[in-house]
Design an enzyme around this catalytic site. Structure first.
Site, short mmCIF file in Angstrom:
data_model
loop_
_atom_site.label_atom_id
_atom_site.label_comp_id
_atom_site.label_asym_id
_atom_site.label_seq_id
_atom_site.Cartn_x
_atom_site.Cartn_y
_atom_site.Cartn_z
N ASP A 374 0.73 -1.16 0.03
CA ASP A 374 -0.31 0.12 0.04
C ASP A 374 0.95 1.37 -0.11
O ASP A 374 0.42 2.34 0.52
CB ASP A 374 -0.81 0.00 1.20
CG ASP A 374 -2.22 -0.65 0.91
OD1 ASP A 374 -2.59 -1.04 -0.28
OD2 ASP A 374 -2.89 -1.13 1.83
N LYS A 377 -0.34 4.69 -1.26
CA LYS A 377 -1.20 5.64 -0.38
C LYS A 377 -0.58 6.99 -0.08
O LYS A 377 -1.33 7.92 0.44
CB LYS A 377 -1.71 5.04 0.77
CG LYS A 377 -2.75 3.77 0.73
CD LYS A 377 -3.26 2.99 1.82
CE LYS A 377 -4.33 2.12 1.44
NZ LYS A 377 -4.75 1.41 2.53
N HIS A 432 -2.35 -6.36 -6.16
CA HIS A 432 -3.21 -6.95 -5.23
C HIS A 432 -4.40 -6.80 -5.04
O HIS A 432 -5.08 -7.15 -4.35
CB HIS A 432 -2.26 -6.89 -4.04
CG HIS A 432 -2.45 -5.69 -3.36
ND1 HIS A 432 -2.01 -4.46 -3.72
CD2 HIS A 432 -3.10 -4.93 -2.15
CE1 HIS A 432 -2.12 -3.41 -3.22
NE2 HIS A 432 -3.12 -3.76 -2.15
N HIS A 433 -5.03 -5.81 -5.96
CA HIS A 433 -6.53 -5.30 -6.14
C HIS A 433 -7.07 -6.06 -7.28
O HIS A 433 -8.16 -5.59 -7.51
CB HIS A 433 -6.73 -3.91 -5.76
CG HIS A 433 -6.30 -3.36 -4.63
ND1 HIS A 433 -7.39 -3.81 -3.31
CD2 HIS A 433 -5.56 -2.65 -3.95
CE1 HIS A 433 -6.94 -3.28 -2.45
NE2 HIS A 433 -5.96 -2.42 -2.48
#
Length: 512
Positions: A374, A377, A432-433
């Site tokens: 992540d 972000k 990963h999404h």
């Protein structure tokens, strides 16, 4: 005669019994030279043994093997690969049996070392000029001209030539083993593995070595063993003293039972490689020293690799911390995620699934690389990232950009390196999404087109995120989370990864 005539059960192959390995006083005797006599005349065998029976060359006696046909000779050649010379008749069971045996030795057996002396009582059957030109032989003698002195001279010349060729071949094979060992060591990325590999290869390289150890200078003035292969219960005092002397002046030392070569690195203390056993062949000594030179370079490169790897790990942790500052709840999440991702990868590897991708490097790397999932972000506004409630469509569109942002950041950071934490982190960040059925983001990849690391982290990420409280949701019960994973297998998640993860949870528990 000292030797005892022996015949096999088929009555085919004759040889003379080997001399004892030990002399009468119990001392070791050098191994004999093997000379094969191939002739259908029994008298020729007897005369040859009388003339050469007491012959010594380079402090080694001669042992004779006898064959009366070319067929018998082939059997002995196969049984005794160390034959140095052949005294060969031309005419035996056929007029050209001897010449056919020459072809067999050189072409079918591929033996270019053995020296072949052609002896013939019928020169007209095999004219010297034609035979020398057409066959790979080393000498040609008519039996009528072969006096005792000329036979002795021819035999000594053959043995000396064989010795030189065997020495050259031994050196060539030794160099091949050194280079193969150096290549093997260069591929190792663990210092313990490297050192263990070095002593193992060194012990196998040197003739007569029964053990090898690698030592540094100890604080007590004694060798400090850092790696060993076949080490005896107690290091001999002579060996310990030789090791410390070599470490003190950097010079190689060889004795009958101990050999010590040194490894000089660029920025590390000197190491000593000690071989125990012996006696060591003179030709092996430069090979061991060359291996130490190559190993010293390999150790220097390994230290550089370790420093580079440590720098990359530090970079991963720094980027992970940066993401944590933006999203405070992810601190413990990324630690748990790393453990789950590693456990899933190991389970898949044990099942031999995705064998072309799942090697030890992958399993060792994915846990730390998942910390970066992540990192994108950092590019998302705090108002969206820390909003306590659900995001609207516009805000969700912005949030989804973090996958592509993270991939872009990490690909720039890895500088084209496709085999490191940052490169795998880039794959994870941007995939990963993705969903197994192709409905995910940012690229809408489906099935095996989604990088395996991304598919693994997707399962672990959703599991851990649902199991723990977030600003916008309560923590789920574990039974609810597991039901969701099973229900979404094949649509959101790779079903093979889900099945492996369920096995991990059943074995290790959700609190692992």
């Amino acid at each position: 005669m000292a030797d005892i005539l022996r015949r096999d059960s088929a009555g085919d192959v004759l040889e003379f019994a080997a001399e004892a390995e030990e002399s009468a006083d119990g001392g070791r005797r050098n191994p004999p030279w093997l000379i094969l006599i191939v002739d259908d005349d029994h008298e020729v065998h007897a005369i040859t043994r009388v003339v050469l029976g007491e012959m010594m060359f380079e402090e080694r006696p001669v042992r004779f093997l006898s064959a009366y046909t070319a067929r018998q000779a082939r059997s002995l050649l196969a049984e005794h690969p160390g034959i140095a010379a052949v005294l060969l008749d031309v005419v035996m069971e056929t007029d050209d049996a001897g010449l056919k045996l020459v072809r067999h030795i050189r072409e079918e057996m591929g033996n270019r070392q053995i020296r072949i002396i052609l002896r013939t009582g019928q020169p007209g059957q095999a004219p010297e000029r034609q035979v020398i030109a057409a066959y790979d032989i080393n000498d040609y003698k008519a039996k009528s001209e072969l006096t005792a002195q000329k036979l002795y001279t021819a035999a000594v010349a053959a043995l000396r030539s064989y010795q030189h060729i065997a020495t050259i071949e031994h050196g060539r094979q030794g160099l091949e083993r050194v280079m193969e060992a150096a290549d093997h060591l260069a591929g190792l990325r663990s210092r313990p593995q490297f050192l263990a590999g070095l002593v193992g290869r060194a012990a196998a390289l040197a003739t007569g070595a029964h053990s090898a150890l690698l030592c540094a200078a100890g604080e007590d003035g004694q060798p400090s063993i850092v790696a060993e292969a076949g080490l005896p219960a107690e290091l001999p005092a002579e060996a310990a003293a030789t090791i410390m002397a070599a470490l003190a002046d950097g010079h190689t030392r060889w004795s009958e039972r101990c050999g010590v070569a040194v490894l000089r690195g660029r920025d590390a203390p000197m190491l000593a490689l000690c071989l125990l056993g012996g006696p060591f062949a003179a030709g092996d000594r430069p090979l061991v020293e060359l291996l130490c030179t190559k190993a010293a370079v390999g150790l220097d490169n390994l230290r550089l690799y370790e420093r580079l790897n440590q720098a990359q790990i530090a970079t991963v942790h720094a980027l992970g911390k940066l993401a944590e500052y933006k999203d405070e709840v992810t601190g413990d999440h990324v630690k748990r995620l790393g453990r789950w991702a590693t456990a899933i990868a190991r389970e898949l590897q044990a099942r031999n699934i995705f064998a072309h991708e799942l090697d030890d490097w992958f399993c060792d790397t994915i846990g730390l690389a998942s910390v970066l999932h992540d990192v994108g972000k950092v590019g998302i506004p705090d108002a969206i990232l820390r909003k306590p409630g659900r995001l609207d469509e516009a805000e969700m569109a912005v949030m989804r950009e973090h996958a592509a942002i993270g991939g872009s950041i990490l690909r720039d950071a890895c500088g084209g390196d496709r085999h490191g934490y940052l490169s795998m982190g880039a794959e994870i960040a941007e995939s990963h999404h993705e969903k197994f059925d192709g409905s995910g983001y940012p690229k809408g990849l489906a099935g095996d087109a989604i990088p395996l690391a991304g598919r693994i982290v997707a399962v672990a990420d959703v599991f851990d995120a649902l199991l723990h409280r977030r600003p916008y949701k309560k923590a789920w019960d574990i039974a609810e989370v597991l039901d969701l994973l099973r229900a979404e297998a094949g649509s959101h998640f790779d079903p093979r990864v889900v099945d492996a993860f369920l096995t991990v949870l059943e074995r290790d528990g959700a609190g692992a």
